[in-house]
Enzyme design. Structure first.
Site, PDB file in Angstrom:
ATOM      1  N   GLN A   1       0.812  -1.214   0.000  1.00 39.21           N
ATOM      2  CA  GLN A   1       0.000   0.000   0.000  1.00 39.21           C
ATOM      3  C   GLN A   1       0.846   1.266   0.000  1.00 39.21           C
ATOM      4  OE1 GLN A   1      -3.299   0.222  -0.230  1.00 39.21           O
ATOM      5  NE2 GLN A   1      -3.788  -1.948  -0.049  1.00 39.21           N
TER       6      GLN A   1
ATOM      7  N   CYS B   1      -9.533  -9.249   0.678  1.00 43.21           N
ATOM      8  CA  CYS B   1      -9.260 -10.680   0.864  1.00 43.21           C
ATOM      9  C   CYS B   1     -10.279 -11.356   1.776  1.00 43.21           C
ATOM     10  CB  CYS B   1      -7.844 -10.871   1.415  1.00 43.21           C
ATOM     11  SG  CYS B   1      -6.574 -10.440   0.213  1.00 43.21           S
TER      12      CYS B   1
END
Length: 390
Positions: free
Chosen positions: A190, A340
């Site tokens: 990220q 996820c």
């Protein structure tokens, strides 16, 4: 109306420049880099140039860039590779691994799995804003610690961890006791498009990067492995010996070329995009809290030590799944956290780890912005929020 995408932390669209780069290797230069003929040589050249470009942009050496199928595999290679090699060399020692309690699932679940093979795993607590306690970290370091894995920036609340301070603590510890271990790994999936990811500046041994978080294709990632520790990594995929015998398998040249182009573009736009997206995020927050008076931030109120593109908001009394559906029907794509486990009905593990109760964790949403987010998108979304009867 045109759909509005506010889920850039989950994945990003491929940049047209990246897609053009990939198309060349999907159609014309399609060779296997392992082949000796002309097509293979062209593929090998593309592989070498991509590896060289990425290495240069993160301050690494050519042979320290290991291509994987994505961040999940890279994180697995880091944790499993270090653990199983250590077990081979030191079967009598119970190795310790230290991670934070808000790691991505690919680190958290891998660490949990390694407990079945004899690892002692320490899950560092975090404060209200997701920062680890450096005092606790220092206490947990001992001579059996082989690996520390702390994510650079969190995917749900955007918290930026003090990677340089952590690395200095580890360096000082190893010097004091004259040890090779522990190695320091960070998942920077990220972080790359907004933060300094020069491995020399950070003082790390291993670093994970992900293509589809920076406008590149899915299915390709990188694990930086410092050359001095590569003999202490056990390959997890064996075969033809590609990637300097650390990760076998025919190289995905098109994806690798796309990834290297995406990294180059992201690196060059880093400062510009940080400020632009920071301003958009703050604008959205200032406006939405005028519309919905009772909402609260699940982040530092001043956005200190926080990525510029992530906004995690608590909607009291509103179930996140129902809110996501309402937003989706209005053409606005958001999420409640990590993609996820987005289809799970469980509360956000990250928010629970930050000390929030289950209700708050179940009533929070993540808005994340990116390269193609425009002010008019935010204004349109705000207009819909006014009439959505949240």
């Amino acid at each position: 109306m045109k759909n509005i995408y506010f889920d850039y932390a989950a994945t990003t669209p491929i940049d047209p420049v990246v897609l053009k780069e990939m198309s060349f290797y999907l159609t014309k230069e399609f060779g296997n880099a392992g082949s000796l003929h002309f097509f293979g040589q062209k593929a090998m050249r593309a592989l070498d140039l991509s590896r060289e470009k990425i290495a240069k942009l993160i301050g690494a050496d050519f042979k320290e860039i290991i291509f994987t199928s994505g961040a999940t595999e890279a994180n697995n290679l880091a944790l499993r590779g270090v653990f199983f090699k250590f077990k081979k060399l030191n079967p009598e020692i119970k190795p310790k691994i230290i991670i934070s309690s808000i790691e991505h699932e690919s680190v958290l679940e891998t660490a949990r799995n390694l407990e079945n093979y004899g690892a002692k795993v320490i899950y560092l607590k975090v404060n209200q804003y997701g920062l680890i306690d450096l005092k606790q970290f220092k206490k947990e370091l001992d001579k059996n610690t082989i690996l520390v894995s702390i994510m650079y920036a969190n995917n749900e609340i955007g918290t930026i961890e003090p990677i340089k301070k952590i690395s200095q603590i580890i360096i000082n510890f190893k010097k004091e006791y004259n040890l090779n271990y522990p190695f320091f790994h960070t998942d920077a999936s990220q972080a790359f498009q907004f933060l300094d990811c020069n491995v020399l500046n950070l003082g790390i041994d291993l670093m994970t990067l992900s293509s589809h978080k920076i406008y590149g294709p899915k299915g390709i990632g990188v694990l930086y492995i410092k050359k001095e520790i590569q003999n202490y990594i056990d390959p997890q995929i064996t075969g033809g010996g590609q990637e300097f015998n650390l990760r076998s398998g025919t190289e995905n040249i098109a994806a690798i070329a796309g990834f290297s182009k995406a990294i180059e573009l992201s690196f060059n736009l880093r400062q510009q995009e940080f400020k632009r997206i920071y301003d958009l995020r703050n604008y959205f927050w200032e406006k939405i809290k005028l519309i919905l008076k009772d909402i609260k931030l699940n982040q530092n109120p001043n956005f200190k030590n926080t990525l510029p593109n992530i906004l995690n908001i608590y909607f009291p009394g509103k179930n996140s799944s129902e809110l996501i559906t309402k937003f989706d029907l209005a053409g606005i794509a958001i999420s409640s956290g990590s993609a996820c486990n987005a289809r799970s009905s469980e509360s956000s593990r990250v928010l629970l780890s930050c000390g929030y109760n289950k209700d708050r964790a179940m009533q929070s949403l993540r808005f994340s912005f990116g390269k193609f987010t425009k002010k008019q998108d935010i204004d349109k979304a705000l207009s819909f929020i006014k009439i959505m009867k949240l």
